[in-house]
Design a protein around this motif. Structure first.
Motif, PDB file in Angstrom:
ATOM      1  N   VAL A  15      -2.283  12.999 -13.381  1.00 57.74           N
ATOM      2  CA  VAL A  15      -2.601  13.697 -14.630  1.00 57.74           C
ATOM      3  C   VAL A  15      -1.854  13.067 -15.799  1.00 57.74           C
ATOM      4  O   VAL A  15      -2.436  12.790 -16.859  1.00 57.74           O
ATOM      5  CB  VAL A  15      -2.256  15.193 -14.517  1.00 57.74           C
ATOM      6  N   PHE A  16      -0.556  12.823 -15.610  1.00 54.32           N
ATOM      7  CA  PHE A  16       0.240  12.185 -16.668  1.00 54.32           C
ATOM      8  C   PHE A  16      -0.316  10.791 -16.987  1.00 54.32           C
ATOM      9  O   PHE A  16      -0.394  10.410 -18.157  1.00 54.32           O
ATOM     10  CB  PHE A  16       1.708  12.072 -16.247  1.00 54.32           C
ATOM     11  N   ALA A  17      -0.697  10.039 -15.950  1.00 54.15           N
ATOM     12  CA  ALA A  17      -1.242   8.701 -16.159  1.00 54.15           C
ATOM     13  C   ALA A  17      -2.526   8.760 -16.985  1.00 54.15           C
ATOM     14  O   ALA A  17      -2.737   7.936 -17.894  1.00 54.15           O
ATOM     15  CB  ALA A  17      -1.503   8.022 -14.815  1.00 54.15           C
ATOM     16  N   ALA A  18      -3.392   9.727 -16.677  1.00 55.74           N
ATOM     17  CA  ALA A  18      -4.638   9.887 -17.425  1.00 55.74           C
ATOM     18  C   ALA A  18      -4.354  10.220 -18.896  1.00 55.74           C
ATOM     19  O   ALA A  18      -5.007   9.686 -19.804  1.00 55.74           O
ATOM     20  CB  ALA A  18      -5.498  10.974 -16.789  1.00 55.74           C
ATOM     21  N   PHE A  64       1.641   2.936 -19.153  1.00 60.58           N
ATOM     22  CA  PHE A  64       1.699   2.797 -20.613  1.00 60.58           C
ATOM     23  C   PHE A  64       1.637   1.318 -20.983  1.00 60.58           C
ATOM     24  O   PHE A  64       0.860   0.901 -21.871  1.00 60.58           O
ATOM     25  CB  PHE A  64       2.981   3.453 -21.121  1.00 60.58           C
ATOM     26  N   GLY A  65       2.435   0.490 -20.295  1.00 65.31           N
ATOM     27  CA  GLY A  65       2.452  -0.935 -20.587  1.00 65.31           C
ATOM     28  C   GLY A  65       1.105  -1.588 -20.338  1.00 65.31           C
ATOM     29  O   GLY A  65       0.635  -2.396 -21.153  1.00 65.31           O
ATOM     30  N   LEU A  66       0.460  -1.251 -19.228  1.00 65.39           N
ATOM     31  CA  LEU A  66      -0.854  -1.834 -18.917  1.00 65.39           C
ATOM     32  C   LEU A  66      -1.911  -1.406 -19.927  1.00 65.39           C
ATOM     33  O   LEU A  66      -2.780  -2.203 -20.314  1.00 65.39           O
ATOM     34  CB  LEU A  66      -1.281  -1.424 -17.504  1.00 65.39           C
ATOM     35  N   ALA A  67      -1.847  -0.136 -20.354  1.00 68.14           N
ATOM     36  CA  ALA A  67      -2.793   0.346 -21.371  1.00 68.14           C
ATOM     37  C   ALA A  67      -2.586  -0.399 -22.683  1.00 68.14           C
ATOM     38  O   ALA A  67      -3.551  -0.772 -23.368  1.00 68.14           O
ATOM     39  CB  ALA A  67      -2.627   1.850 -21.577  1.00 68.14           C
ATOM     40  N   SER A  68      -1.322  -0.633 -23.027  1.00 63.40           N
ATOM     41  CA  SER A  68      -1.010  -1.380 -24.250  1.00 63.40           C
ATOM     42  C   SER A  68      -1.489  -2.824 -24.134  1.00 63.40           C
ATOM     43  O   SER A  68      -2.022  -3.402 -25.095  1.00 63.40           O
ATOM     44  CB  SER A  68       0.502  -1.343 -24.499  1.00 63.40           C
ATOM     45  N   LEU A  69      -1.312  -3.415 -22.955  1.00 71.60           N
ATOM     46  CA  LEU A  69      -1.780  -4.780 -22.719  1.00 71.60           C
ATOM     47  C   LEU A  69      -3.292  -4.866 -22.894  1.00 71.60           C
ATOM     48  O   LEU A  69      -3.806  -5.778 -23.548  1.00 71.60           O
ATOM     49  CB  LEU A  69      -1.380  -5.225 -21.307  1.00 71.60           C
TER      50      LEU A  69
END
Length: 206
Positions: A15-18, A64-69
């Motif tokens: 849930v937090f990841a989503a 968070f890092g992968l989403a930013s990437l």
């Protein structure tokens, strides 16, 4: 950890990841403060770390890092090369340093926040609000301080030119961003972390 608790932790982590992905890829990750927009993407990383522990905190920071990437690769802006090794913006291109900037500070957000929370609780027993606020601020500042200083380390001149058209005084710009943007974000993070985590703890105990 028994199977039920492990399953609950995995569900909460999902849930937090989503939430992190939604905040990172949409305007919902910004809170307008009038003079700036405060990023709040790190908040679910911090809360997840406090609730689930440092390992999950590191995992959520990695999300968070992968989403930013992904965002800086496929939705680039003039300084996206400092976060993605896969793009070139004008004459400036990313490299391995981009991955370090994009991933390492984000992974450390939750880890630092968790240990700050536990440390403050140990020093001031019963002061959960203070511990939550300290963890929220520490997580946000971990992100800001590491990201901006790593940008200077790996891409100082390039970032100065791309962001402000500067060849000198780049670190002064970095310091300015840390104070003008990083400090308000830390305050917002402290407030949100305290309010949301307290409510979550009540729900989990019910």
């Amino acid at each position: 950890m028994n199977i039920l608790n492990k399953t609950r932790s995995m569900v909460l982590a999902a849930v937090f990841a989503a939430i992190i992905v939604i905040l990172a890829l949409t305007p919902f990750g910004l809170i307008p403060l009038g003079f700036m927009n405060a990023t709040i993407i790190h908040v679910p990383v911090i809360i997840g770390a406090i609730v689930l522990g440092p390992k999950y905190g590191g995992f959520l920071g990695g999300i968070f890092g992968l989403a930013s990437l992904w965002k800086n690769t496929y939705m680039p802006n003039p300084t996206s090369f400092v976060f993605s090794p896969f793009i070139k913006v004008g004459e400036y291109g990313g490299n391995f340093g981009s991955l370090v900037i994009c991933m390492v500070p984000r992974i450390l957000i939750g880890i630092v926040a968790y240990y700050v929370f536990r440390g403050v609780l140990k020093i001031w027993k019963g002061k959960s609000k203070a511990a939550l606020a300290a963890a929220g601020a520490a997580g946000a500042l971990t992100n800001t301080l590491l990201v901006m200083n790593l940008i200077y380390l790996f891409f100082g001149k390039e970032y100065g030119m791309a962001a402000k058209g500067l060849t000198d005084g780049v670190y002064g710009v970095i310091i300015g961003i840390i104070f003008v943007q990083g400090v308000p974000e830390a305050i917002v993070s402290a407030i949100l972390t305290t309010a949301i985590t307290q409510a979550l703890f009540k729900v989990m105990k019910a």
